[in-house]
Design an enzyme around this catalytic site. Sequence first.
Site, PDB file in Angstrom:
ATOM      1  N   MET A 127       5.328  -6.545  -5.974  1.00 43.56           N
ATOM      2  CA  MET A 127       4.465  -6.359  -7.140  1.00 43.56           C
ATOM      3  C   MET A 127       4.676  -4.960  -7.717  1.00 43.56           C
ATOM      4  O   MET A 127       3.845  -4.449  -8.466  1.00 43.56           O
ATOM      5  CB  MET A 127       2.995  -6.585  -6.762  1.00 43.56           C
ATOM      6  CG  MET A 127       2.760  -8.029  -6.295  1.00 43.56           C
ATOM      7  SD  MET A 127       1.087  -8.629  -6.514  1.00 43.56           S
ATOM      8  CE  MET A 127       0.196  -7.481  -5.492  1.00 43.56           C
TER       9      MET A 127
ATOM     10  N   HIS B  63       8.672  -0.791   0.750  1.00 36.32           N
ATOM     11  CA  HIS B  63       9.472  -1.725  -0.051  1.00 36.32           C
ATOM     12  C   HIS B  63      10.960  -1.373   0.063  1.00 36.32           C
ATOM     13  O   HIS B  63      11.813  -2.256   0.159  1.00 36.32           O
ATOM     14  CB  HIS B  63       9.096  -1.628  -1.534  1.00 36.32           C
ATOM     15  CG  HIS B  63       7.689  -2.036  -1.842  1.00 36.32           C
ATOM     16  ND1 HIS B  63       6.718  -1.145  -2.210  1.00 36.32           N
ATOM     17  CD2 HIS B  63       7.102  -3.248  -1.856  1.00 36.32           C
ATOM     18  CE1 HIS B  63       5.591  -1.792  -2.441  1.00 36.32           C
ATOM     19  NE2 HIS B  63       5.784  -3.062  -2.230  1.00 36.32           N
TER      20      HIS B  63
ATOM     21  N   GLN C 196      -3.220 -14.156  -7.528  1.00 38.23           N
ATOM     22  CA  GLN C 196      -3.559 -13.832  -6.138  1.00 38.23           C
ATOM     23  C   GLN C 196      -4.666 -12.786  -6.044  1.00 38.23           C
ATOM     24  O   GLN C 196      -5.010 -12.348  -4.946  1.00 38.23           O
ATOM     25  CB  GLN C 196      -2.313 -13.420  -5.349  1.00 38.23           C
ATOM     26  CG  GLN C 196      -1.693 -12.090  -5.746  1.00 38.23           C
ATOM     27  CD  GLN C 196      -0.366 -11.865  -5.031  1.00 38.23           C
ATOM     28  OE1 GLN C 196       0.654 -12.451  -5.372  1.00 38.23           O
ATOM     29  NE2 GLN C 196      -0.363 -11.009  -4.013  1.00 38.23           N
TER      30      GLN C 196
ATOM     31  N   VAL D 293       6.390  -0.169   7.734  1.00 39.33           N
ATOM     32  CA  VAL D 293       6.746   1.258   7.694  1.00 39.33           C
ATOM     33  C   VAL D 293       5.445   2.052   7.653  1.00 39.33           C
ATOM     34  O   VAL D 293       4.514   1.704   6.916  1.00 39.33           O
ATOM     35  CB  VAL D 293       7.622   1.580   6.465  1.00 39.33           C
ATOM     36  CG1 VAL D 293       7.948   3.064   6.388  1.00 39.33           C
ATOM     37  CG2 VAL D 293       8.909   0.755   6.513  1.00 39.33           C
TER      38      VAL D 293
ATOM     39  N   ARG E  25      -1.815   0.517  -2.203  1.00 39.40           N
ATOM     40  CA  ARG E  25      -3.242   0.842  -2.363  1.00 39.40           C
ATOM     41  C   ARG E  25      -3.613   2.186  -1.729  1.00 39.40           C
ATOM     42  O   ARG E  25      -4.706   2.702  -1.998  1.00 39.40           O
ATOM     43  CB  ARG E  25      -4.111  -0.271  -1.789  1.00 39.40           C
ATOM     44  CG  ARG E  25      -3.981  -1.563  -2.586  1.00 39.40           C
ATOM     45  CD  ARG E  25      -4.941  -2.639  -2.163  1.00 39.40           C
ATOM     46  NE  ARG E  25      -4.989  -3.710  -3.125  1.00 39.40           N
ATOM     47  CZ  ARG E  25      -4.356  -4.897  -3.023  1.00 39.40           C
ATOM     48  NH1 ARG E  25      -3.616  -5.141  -1.965  1.00 39.40           N
ATOM     49  NH2 ARG E  25      -4.458  -5.810  -3.960  1.00 39.40           N
TER      50      ARG E  25
END
Length: 320
Positions: A36, A43, A66, A181, A192
């Site tokens: 996202m 990522h 979602q 990670v 977040r």
Amino acid sequence: MSGVPAPAVLYGAQELRAFRASLSIAKRPVVFVPTMGDLHAGHLSLVRHAADLGPVIVSIFVNPTQFGEGEDFDRYPRNLEVDRARLATLGVAAIFAPAADEIYNEEAATWVDVDALRGRLCDAHRPGHFRGVTTVVTKLFNLVQPDVAVFGQKDAQQCLVLYRMVRDLHLPIEMVVAPTVRDDDGLALSSRNRFLSSSDRRRALGLSRALRRGVQALAEGVQSTAEIEQAMAEVLVGEDVDYLDLRSLPRLDHEPVVADHVVLAGAMRISGTRLIDNISLRRVGDRFDPAPLIPAADVNEVADRLRERGTFAVLSDPPG
Ligand code: PAF
């Protein structure tokens, strides 16, 4: 400047299909990393795992279905150019960044819903969330047509639900689950985390500490799930905890006596930000060792399975 050109950004389904077809010529497995956006080192590590197998397509799409009422869809960070620059050094073949109406047309009325793991962990607190995830991931799979898809272990329940979906729908896709990670202090990386003030962040560390307390209790030989959950709960007294559980894998059942393959999983809210984390383990003799959530979850195992299929002419050597 790295001197490496930033990956092409594809916005439309047609463009993506044409690009995907061009990749087939090389007969290498096409590897997909759905995200996202707001890419962080977690990522990028998924992308590195992916790149060990073949050309990588990364999708960046903040999926509205979602997010529930009152969740953080509107404030979810979006910055395509920054993400693109972050991917530039990793040799990504292309970024797929569709607009919402490319994925959900006005009349879209079809959902993909996995009728398992319901009411468990995050599903109990975010009803409809996984239906949104499985629907968008199916759409993205159909568009990208990957041979392999890479997800992060931090979203453990998401990985389990998607694994189930891939098997139930006979999707010809291998799933890699890459390790979580963490920052040096143990906090699992998440988009977040940027919403946390420095005092929130100190409190957030309690989550990974609680899970490690659970691991310690298992190492001490505690066999009662309730006792292990109690030990974890003591670390987060006074916090707004959605759950802090020991569950068996792969069904996320709550069993009174510790099963052989388990996940310690937690979710908590700090100043309106919801954080999740987990650690999965398997019993080996009289101890518990770190273990994958799903079978054949790592890059080397998936590379072996792809080689066995014999469909691909070229496959990068697995790392190490
Ligand atoms: O894990 C995420 O970032 C999302 O849930 C995913 C898999 C990209 C689907 O929107």
